[in-house]
Design an enzyme around this catalytic site. Structure first.
Site, short mmCIF file in Angstrom:
data_model
loop_
_atom_site.label_atom_id
_atom_site.label_comp_id
_atom_site.label_asym_id
_atom_site.label_seq_id
_atom_site.Cartn_x
_atom_site.Cartn_y
_atom_site.Cartn_z
N SER A 118 -4.92 -6.76 -26.90
CA SER A 118 -5.72 -7.10 -28.09
C SER A 118 -5.03 -8.19 -28.89
CB SER A 118 -5.89 -5.86 -28.96
OG SER A 118 -4.63 -5.32 -29.28
N HIS A 139 -11.17 -7.41 -23.02
CA HIS A 139 -10.78 -6.62 -24.19
C HIS A 139 -11.89 -5.62 -24.54
CE1 HIS A 139 -9.51 -6.66 -28.70
NE2 HIS A 139 -9.04 -5.62 -28.07
N GLU A 151 -14.82 -8.29 -25.07
CA GLU A 151 -14.46 -9.67 -25.42
C GLU A 151 -13.77 -10.24 -24.18
OE1 GLU A 151 -11.61 -9.71 -28.67
OE2 GLU A 151 -12.76 -11.20 -29.76
N ASN A 189 -10.07 -9.25 -33.56
CA ASN A 189 -8.98 -8.86 -34.46
C ASN A 189 -8.65 -9.91 -35.52
OD1 ASN A 189 -8.40 -6.19 -33.76
ND2 ASN A 189 -7.56 -6.91 -31.81
N1 CAA Z 1 -16.54 9.34 -25.20
C1 CAA Z 1 -17.87 9.50 -25.07
N2 CAA Z 1 -18.73 9.59 -26.13
C2 CAA Z 1 -18.19 9.54 -27.35
C3 CAA Z 1 -16.81 9.38 -27.58
C4 CAA Z 1 -15.97 9.27 -26.43
N3 CAA Z 1 -14.66 9.11 -26.52
N4 CAA Z 1 -16.58 9.35 -28.91
C5 CAA Z 1 -17.78 9.48 -29.51
N5 CAA Z 1 -18.76 9.60 -28.58
C6 CAA Z 1 -20.20 9.68 -28.81
C7 CAA Z 1 -20.62 10.99 -29.42
O1 CAA Z 1 -20.89 11.96 -28.42
C8 CAA Z 1 -21.88 10.61 -30.19
O2 CAA Z 1 -22.99 10.51 -29.30
P1 CAA Z 1 -24.54 10.51 -29.86
O3 CAA Z 1 -24.76 9.17 -30.49
O4 CAA Z 1 -25.37 10.69 -28.64
O5 CAA Z 1 -24.62 11.63 -30.85
C9 CAA Z 1 -21.58 9.21 -30.68
O6 CAA Z 1 -20.53 8.70 -29.81
C10 CAA Z 1 -21.10 9.21 -32.09
O7 CAA Z 1 -19.99 10.10 -32.20
P2 CAA Z 1 -19.85 11.29 -33.26
O8 CAA Z 1 -21.19 11.85 -33.57
O9 CAA Z 1 -18.78 12.22 -32.77
O10 CAA Z 1 -19.20 10.61 -34.53
P3 CAA Z 1 -19.64 9.35 -35.34
O11 CAA Z 1 -21.10 9.24 -35.47
O12 CAA Z 1 -18.79 9.45 -36.55
O13 CAA Z 1 -19.14 8.11 -34.44
C11 CAA Z 1 -17.59 6.53 -33.71
C12 CAA Z 1 -17.84 7.99 -34.00
C13 CAA Z 1 -18.45 6.10 -32.48
C14 CAA Z 1 -16.13 6.40 -33.35
C15 CAA Z 1 -18.02 5.68 -34.96
O14 CAA Z 1 -17.39 6.20 -36.12
C16 CAA Z 1 -17.65 4.23 -34.85
O15 CAA Z 1 -18.37 3.45 -34.24
N6 CAA Z 1 -16.51 3.82 -35.46
C17 CAA Z 1 -16.00 2.46 -35.41
C18 CAA Z 1 -15.20 2.32 -34.14
C19 CAA Z 1 -14.62 0.94 -34.01
O16 CAA Z 1 -14.74 0.08 -34.87
N7 CAA Z 1 -13.95 0.72 -32.88
C20 CAA Z 1 -13.25 -0.49 -32.62
C21 CAA Z 1 -11.82 -0.34 -32.97
S1 CAA Z 1 -10.93 -1.82 -32.67
C22 CAA Z 1 -10.46 -1.70 -31.07
O17 CAA Z 1 -10.68 -0.75 -30.38
C23 CAA Z 1 -9.81 -2.86 -30.45
C24 CAA Z 1 -8.54 -3.39 -30.99
O18 CAA Z 1 -8.11 -4.37 -30.43
C25 CAA Z 1 -7.81 -2.85 -32.11
#
Ligand code: CAA
Length: 282
Positions: A118, A139, A151, A189
């Site tokens: 990343s 990414h 990405e 990022n």
């Molecule tokens: N595997 C499979 N499914 C998953 C999962 C996983 N690990 N985690 C969550 N889910 C699914 C859930 O089952 C749920 O499914 P439905 O839509 O069918 O209900 C859905 O995703 C939403 O999950 P939750 O209901 O448990 O919880 P939520 O609505 O609070 O969502 C989240 C959780 C998807 C993490 C949401 O909060 C979100 O999108 N957050 C932002 C995440 C983000 O920005 N990620 C990028 C980070 S930066 C990065 O990764 C790269 C870097 O370089 C730093």
């Protein structure tokens, strides 16, 4: 893309393995020990169960997905018959260089090498291999089975053919590929981390409490998670590493990591993985 190897079974590696296997591409997953490989498989199984419960896949698909993952503790054995290697080991250049020198030796000539980094320059890692034209950044975003973006980062020597193959592969995984050039923080990022850093400055300067900073961004900007909850989810150490890459890469003081972020990392409060960051976790 008939078979891939994923190096590293941590948060990103097990998610990447999950999506390849679920989309019908057999995966050789490499971890440092049998125990860590078992741990990665049990996380994948847990996340597949979650998808079965939500009726996104059925029980047969879950079994087929798990059956198409083979675990290895030797990089050389895992890569010898694959078309693509995706590396997802910790963000340390020397470590990545070591992994890719083994991969480069053992993988067939046709094999494309991809890194999930990343923050580290794709061009710099590619230069440590004998095939920089077949080297690319892929990414993914956490949680990998949910987030739609990949990405795709082109290094200085990445060929158009490599880019097109990886773009097609991302679509096969039901992801949306976005091409970006190899600059510090890429696009994701470079935009995300300064926002997180600024949210930390709000706490550092006493502008608002962490819960309130997050509520502002969730309720006012419709972010699914507030920036401080997201920082804990990503890992405060990872956030600090990326801020430092931006700071050093652009030589611009606007990217200076917030002193509170540095202090929390020094104190070992890294977020979800240590049970405490801006918030507490079980
Ligand atoms: N595997 C499979 N499914 C998953 C999962 C996983 N690990 N985690 C969550 N889910 C699914 C859930 O089952 C749920 O499914 P439905 O839509 O069918 O209900 C859905 O995703 C939403 O999950 P939750 O209901 O448990 O919880 P939520 O609505 O609070 O969502 C989240 C959780 C998807 C993490 C949401 O909060 C979100 O999108 N957050 C932002 C995440 C983000 O920005 N990620 C990028 C980070 S930066 C990065 O990764 C790269 C870097 O370089 C730093």
């Amino acid at each position: 893309m008939k078979k891939v190897a994923v190096i590293g079974g941590g948060t990103m590696g097990n998610g990447i393995t999950h999506v390849f296997a679920m989309n019908g591409i057999p995966v050789n997953l490499v971890e440092m020990s049998e125990e860590l490989a078992e741990k990665a498989l049990s996380t994948i199984e847990k996340n597949l169960d979650r998808m079965v419960k939500k009726e996104k896949i059925d029980a047969t698909e879950k079994v087929e997905t798990l059956e198409s993952i083979t675990t290895f503790t030797s990089v050389e054995d895992a890569v010898k018959d694959v078309d693509l290697v995706v590396e997802a080991v910790p963000e340390n250049f020397e470590l990545k260089k070591k992994v890719f020198s083994k991969v480069d030796e053992a993988a067939p000539e046709r094999t494309i090498l991809a890194t999930n980094t990343s923050s580290i320059s794709i061009t710099k890692i590619a230069a440590a291999t004998s095939r920089p034209e077949q080297f690319i950044g892929m990414h993914f975003f956490n949680p990998v089975p949910v987030m739609k973006l990949v990405e795709i980062v082109k290094g200085f020597e990445t060929s158009e053919e490599t880019y097109e193959t990886i773009e097609e592969t991302a679509r096969l995984l039901d992801k949306t590929p976005i091409p970006v050039e190899d600059y510090p923080g890429f696009v994701s990022n470079r935009v995300l981390m300064p926002m997180i850093n600024e949210a930390i400055y709000c706490v550092h300067e006493g502008v608002a409490e962490p819960e309130d900073v997050d509520s502002v961004m969730k309720l006012g900007m419709a972010h699914p998670m507030g920036p401080l909850r997201l920082a804990d989810f990503i890992g405060l150490d990872v956030c600090l590493d990326i801020m430092n890459v931006l700071y050093e890469g652009f030589k611009d003081p606007k990217y200076r990591p917030c002193p509170l972020l540095v202090k929390m990392v020094d104190a070992g409060k890294l977020g979800d993985k240590t049970g405490e960051g801006f918030f507490e976790y079980d």
